[in-house]
Scaffold this active site. Sequence first.
Site, PDB file in Angstrom:
ATOM      1  CD  GLU B 264      16.510  79.151  63.291  1.00 63.66           C
ATOM      2  OE1 GLU B 264      15.417  78.550  63.313  1.00 63.66           O
ATOM      3  OE2 GLU B 264      17.551  78.687  62.781  1.00 63.66           O
ATOM      4  CB  CYS B 301      15.760  76.547  60.250  1.00 66.91           C
ATOM      5  SG  CYS B 301      17.062  75.930  61.283  1.00 66.91           S
TER       6      CYS B 301
END
Lengths: 525, 525
Positions: B264, B301
Amino acid sequence: MNITGEMLIGQTAVRGAEGSVRAVNPATNETIAPDFGAGSTAAVEQACKLAQQAFDTYRETTPEQRAQFLEEIATGILNLGPQLIERASQESGLPAARLEGERGRTVGQLRLFAKVIRDGHYLSATLDSALPERTPPRSDLRLRKIAIGPVAVFGASNFPLAFSVAGGDTAAALAAGCPVVVKTHNAHPGTSELVGRVIQQAVAACQLPAGVFSLIIGSGNEVGQALVSHPAIKAVGFTGSRQGGLALMRAAAQRREPIPVYAEMSSINPMFLLPNALAARATQIGSAFADSLTMGVGQFCTNPGLVIGLAGEHLAQFQEAASNALKAKAAGTMLTPGIHSAYLAGVEHMQAVSGVDAVGRGMAASAPCAAQAALFATDAATFLASEQLEDEIFGPSSLIVACKNEDEMRAVAEHLAGQLTATLQLDAADHALAKTLLPTLERKAGRILVNGFPTGVEVSYAMVHGGPFPATSDSRSTSVGASAIDRFVRPVCYQDLPDALLPAALQDGNPLGLTRLVDGALHTA
Amino acid sequence: MNITGEMLIGQTAVRGAEGSVRAVNPATNETIAPDFGAGSTAAVEQACKLAQQAFDTYRETTPEQRAQFLEEIATGILNLGPQLIERASQESGLPAARLEGERGRTVGQLRLFAKVIRDGHYLSATLDSALPERTPPRSDLRLRKIAIGPVAVFGASNFPLAFSVAGGDTAAALAAGCPVVVKTHNAHPGTSELVGRVIQQAVAACQLPAGVFSLIIGSGNEVGQALVSHPAIKAVGFTGSRQGGLALMRAAAQRREPIPVYAEMSSINPMFLLPNALAARATQIGSAFADSLTMGVGQFCTNPGLVIGLAGEHLAQFQEAASNALKAKAAGTMLTPGIHSAYLAGVEHMQAVSGVDAVGRGMAASAPCAAQAALFATDAATFLASEQLEDEIFGPSSLIVACKNEDEMRAVAEHLAGQLTATLQLDAADHALAKTLLPTLERKAGRILVNGFPTGVEVSYAMVHGGPFPATSDSRSTSVGASAIDRFVRPVCYQDLPDALLPAALQDGNPLGLTRLVDGALHTA
């Protein structure tokens, strides 16, 4: 239907001008008319652009629309009648009866995917209710899977119908809502065009966007590499050699945006003969094994290329029965001259390994691409020491490995690379030994069989035609069976969307009638 | 609990001798005792070998055993009490309240996975009955998913609990039945050891094989590369920079047996302001946006790094409200000196782009690693022409893109790379425009939100924390939520196995009480 030698780009037929390709009849080594015009990377560009343009519309067709489209393709393939079987037989050397069976399987898998999308389980529809009173409050969250994007498909030579233009990869991708660009296999370009035209017509009949399907011809590797490298392509399906699969994996990894490659490559499909079964039925297993080994001239991904047993009289009986049965097996025509020479080289290579004995041969070959079956034997120590003995020899060749004891049998199992299948011949008294082998075999293979033979792959819900590398490039998937569709979808979560903006799969009223996971519990419609 | 600076290899604690690592308190730039001994590739070898040895036993523990193990870890983390929060706060600069929330989430996700494995849907248990009368006869075929193998986990700096040693990747992998080898994040080695010791103790308390968990320390990249390259490792979980993720992807692709990497990486999380919502609530959205942008010093994120709206008075109102709100936002301490300097460089870079204006700043920074929020604005033509404007600036910085019309808004959406999230601020009158944006956003993002902000990721069944590259390396997966377990399993098919040899999930009597797909229809126990 007329075979023109053209590529099919969306709803058009385009003659490639980058040289030409002709099919070869492996039974005669003669070429078959017509010439097929090979395309350039410009054809790839055009097909991929059309696929991209078609994607948003096609992926949001209703499940019923896509199901009918798949059924239309199935009907169209059947309507080609004997022409398809004749052309495929000329191009592949496969007998008509085998191709009729394969056609049934191809049509069957299109229809299975029609049911799969009507059922809709593959969408993984999941709803978590909002919890506005919680601290912090929870939003309304809903998940469904969507089509991943346009898919490039590379067919296999050994299944000109079931693993080619309208084969498993194409059926699964179209079912998921992905447009498909197929690179024709040059071993069967005429078969490919016939089936491609059926899909092209089905696209028109179902009033789908033109770019849902294209068929590209290439004479070398350039067109295939360009296809895998094209930014519009989001996944790749491939069945073929390890070398070919690795090349596509490299191309996909080197893209700016890496994409998944589902390559089904090489497997030698070990068969373990457990002692009690062997004592009871060595001759019977040996003879049935010879049938499985030579079926389709051994040209199956699941061909049993390795047999493991305990050294002794029963293994000798098995070997003798297999050798005797092989003697009566005619040398069948292989799919292509290239496959035939690779087979001869592989057998020669095996013969040259010190410690390996040739213990059986089929009938001698006389026709151009005919392959004489071959059976070899060695001991576990030799097998464990020589890596090349694990290389797949595509064709009717197998190796018997004699083990001193059960520990050595387990060592051979542990030594194996990834496989599509692993088989156990066993009786009830073998269960204890089987239990010590199974954990290893589960780690190594996608399918485990008891008292059968790995050739013959059912198209059903529970089938797995996959396995760890090098059997495939991605052990998390299968290229046969209902869950093959999972390869071409990805999850999207929708947070607090008003019902009017939600996809049908996730709307409050459940208009698709799906089974959905609601707050952790399955709810059927 | 005593923090010793040792690695945890199975049930042992081992001091690494390849130099040492110390945590740094970013609020003071001072190092924190003790020294952590960095390990060599020999430590990797040892941990991986133990993991391999543990695998077959661990993966066949009952769902109940693994569920209790996860719950034991959760309890152990809570039992660390304030020590864990204090140490994590020192190492990360994150306030205690935030870390308490994160601890709750970490414990919650361990407990969610306990429920996920008790439910067993992730096993995809599927049974196809034998059809002995059919021509050809169909075998009995049964499918379940099994654990993929030992997993390497690389934690993130920004969630020292929820995305680290016992974070989402570890919880999902352990739930699936995969042993885990964690490479400690050097930003929070003390936090890592505390949590690692909890897992180590839980392994012992639950009488599991020692190799189920190890924690390795490395001073450079060598240990991590060795871990990803080790043949025993079958999948990788990573949360961090794009550069770090790409390095692991390369290492995994270069292995003899390539393995999946779930990385990720980077996302700028576009937020689209649709005209009617903007006309109605520009000021309110602008102010709430500033809250989301600066929450956790922008170190999420899912931080909203891009805002797209139609040029005009309402967008100006939004910009003004956001700028005003930012003025009152204190400069928070970032996680590490490295992240802080990267943030400063990113902001400087953005400022230097011709056609980009600085339109808002947070309060000035005074402490060592404190970050002043930054808001920029540009027009769509500039954005579309400059690729670097899409680069993630990790921290409280965002860019407003003014579009001339709806077509330009759609062009910006189409131009975007893969994202974790995409947000729409909309009113009912915006639905028509939203419908034209949604297909593009579905192709680009893993989660689509309406009238919310992307920061704050719920751990639930329907969550997707994933998305197309470069948001992640594999859009087919999520690293948060129940379906994160799907990353660490692969299907195996069992053909004609006697009940005594079948895994419990597939036995006739359904002893695990699973919902199973039987001949294509779901059957609940």
